[in-house]
Scaffold this active site. Structure first.
Site, PDB file in Angstrom:
ATOM      1  CG  ASP A  12      52.995  15.874  84.681  1.00  0.00           C
ATOM      2  OD1 ASP A  12      52.274  16.375  83.804  1.00  0.00           O
ATOM      3  OD2 ASP A  12      53.221  16.421  85.774  1.00  0.00           O
ATOM      4  CE  LYS A  15      47.161  10.790  83.289  1.00  0.00           C
ATOM      5  NZ  LYS A  15      48.371  11.326  83.955  1.00  0.00           N
ATOM      6  N   GLY A  39      47.303  17.347  80.396  1.00  0.00           N
ATOM      7  CA  GLY A  39      48.093  17.496  79.174  1.00  0.00           C
ATOM      8  C   GLY A  39      48.588  16.137  78.735  1.00  0.00           C
ATOM      9  CG  HIS A  40      46.369  13.006  78.556  1.00  0.00           C
ATOM     10  ND1 HIS A  40      45.229  12.248  78.713  1.00  0.00           N
ATOM     11  CD2 HIS A  40      46.749  13.361  79.811  1.00  0.00           C
ATOM     12  CE1 HIS A  40      44.940  12.169  80.002  1.00  0.00           C
ATOM     13  NE2 HIS A  40      45.840  12.833  80.672  1.00  0.00           N
ATOM     14  CD  GLN A 221      44.011  16.341  86.411  1.00  0.00           C
ATOM     15  OE1 GLN A 221      42.959  15.808  86.687  1.00  0.00           O
ATOM     16  NE2 GLN A 221      44.132  17.128  85.358  1.00  0.00           N
TER      17      GLN A 221
END
Length: 421
Positions: A12, A15, A39-40, A221
């Protein structure tokens, strides 16, 4: 030549935006590990888009995007993502490629993930329940199914054999939910997957290297979730560090040049596990609100705390980080004082190294305090515009970690980045 971008904390770190910012300078963006637990978050034309499996360079038409063999792929999630990016005029059949050795997440994997997590009770690790762990288990157990297998005539026979194994395992957990309801959607997504560019990933990317293409390897991650070097057992199931690039794409280490590590100006974590600098007071809640700290994949509120330089120095060391991007500096605009963790106090002894089993220890962070800057930094454009308190904060981190903060992200938009060198 391959540059690497990866997270230096517990994920988080922002990225997606950073990869999107750098993407115009590269010919290829390649994901090398993880799966839909990532989740980008990007902002495209002012609209928020969260990518879980597709590399973050997909919105740049000149960029080749590769999902590498180190990724575990959920065809259902991939199909939905492709439909989302298509709304922005992106044709994934032109610039998205998938390595045939990439392992598939099956409906049974998702059921096993849920069953395993439920069985742990209060010892839950905080899984995203996307089937990641069970898929990697089948990979290392040498009976998983891969993207290339969907083109084989015996795929359905092999699928049913693996489904039978998963059903037996679910009986062990006394798990009674029927995961076959997902199968219709799964097999429909497989037909869509067949229409995409399935390639021999290692030859594909090494061919691009030989052509002199500039490649950016995108991690998911964060380093402190690495299965070997993270806060085990509260980790993900893959190698999130630089070494994972080689095994996750099929490239030799001498091709790696710069390793760009991303850290927030503070710390967050989703799910269970050690977090020495976590704040349980109103300051922690204020950080969560100011930073909109809710998981891009799960929506869960993130745990928040001060920046941990012991962990950051460790992450830079094991990754060989050459440059650092610090994100969300603007979130700290109204906080004073600011604390920075420079050591851990464990049983009365001050230590500066990450211990073997953090979750078994009572760790008290040792802090150094800095004055806040009380300035709206989100509107600033250059290093010269920054208050001296910001540069003092960053200079201390540079010296402590031994790697320079080269970019400072001061907002969610692509152009909100300040070059520090």
């Amino acid at each position: 030549m391959i540059d690497v971008i990866l997270g230096l904390q517990w994920g988080d770190e922002g990225k997606g935006k950073i990869v999107d910012y750098f993407a115009p300078n590269y010919d290829v963006i390649a994901r090398f590990q993880g799966g839909p637990n990532a989740g980008h978050t990007l902002y495209v034309g002012g609209q928020k888009v969260v990518l879980h499996q597709i590399p973050s360079g997909i919105f740049h038409q000149h960029t080749t995007n590769l999902i590498g063999n180190g990724v575990v792929l959920d065809p259902i999630t991939l199909k939905k993502e492709c439909e989302t990016v298509a709304k922005f005029g992106v044709d994934v059949r032109k610039n998205l490629f998938i390595a045939e050795r990439t392992h598939l997440i099956l409906p049974g994997h998702r059921a096993l993930d849920k069953a395993s997590e439920q069985s742990k009770g209060d010892a839950k690790i905080g899984s995203t329940l996307k089937g990641i762990g069970p898929t990697y288990m089948d990979k290392t157990g040498r009976n998983g199914l891969r993207v290339g297998d969907i083109l084989s005539s015996d795929f359905y026979e092999r699928y049913n054999e693996l489904k039978a194994k998963h059903t037996k395992m679910l009986e062990f957990y006394n798990f009674t939910e029927d995961f076959s309801a997902l199968e219709a959607e799964f097999f429909e997504a497989l037909e869509f997957l067949k229409s995409l560019n399935i390639v021999n990933g290692e030859y594909f990317i090494n061919g691009l290297i030989k052509e002199g293409k500039k490649i950016l390897a995108e991690g998911a991650q964060g380093s402190m979730l690495d299965v070997d070097f993270g806060t085990f057992p509260f980790v993900t199931s893959s190698n999130t560090i630089t070494a994972g690039v080689c095994t996750g794409l099929g490239v030799a280490p001498q091709h790696i040049k710069d390793v760009i590590g991303i850290t927030k100006a503070y710390c967050t974590r989703v799910g269970s596990g050690p977090f020495p600098t976590e704040l349980f007071d109103e300051t922690g809640e204020a950080l969560r609100k100011a930073g909109s700290e809710f998981g891009a994949t799960t929506g869960r509120p993130r745990r928040c705390g001060w920046i941990d330089l012991v962990a950051l120095q460790f992450a830079c060391m094991i990754n060989g980080v050459t440059k650092v991007v610090m994100t969300k500096a603007d979130v700290l605009d109204t906080f004073t004082p600011l604390n920075v963790c420079t050591a851990y106090n464990i049983n009365g002894k001050e230590v500066s190294q990450i211990p073997f089993q953090m979750d078994k220890l009572n760790i008290t962070p040792v802090y150094k305090a800095f004055d806040g800057w009380n300035t709206n930094t989100s509107v600033l454009k250059t290093k010269a515009d920054l208050p001296s308190k910001v540069t003092e904060y960053i200079d201390f981190i540079n010296e402590f970690v031994g790697v320079p903060v080269v970019w400072l992200s001061n907002g969610p938009e692509r152009e909100q980045i300040i070059e520090m060198q």
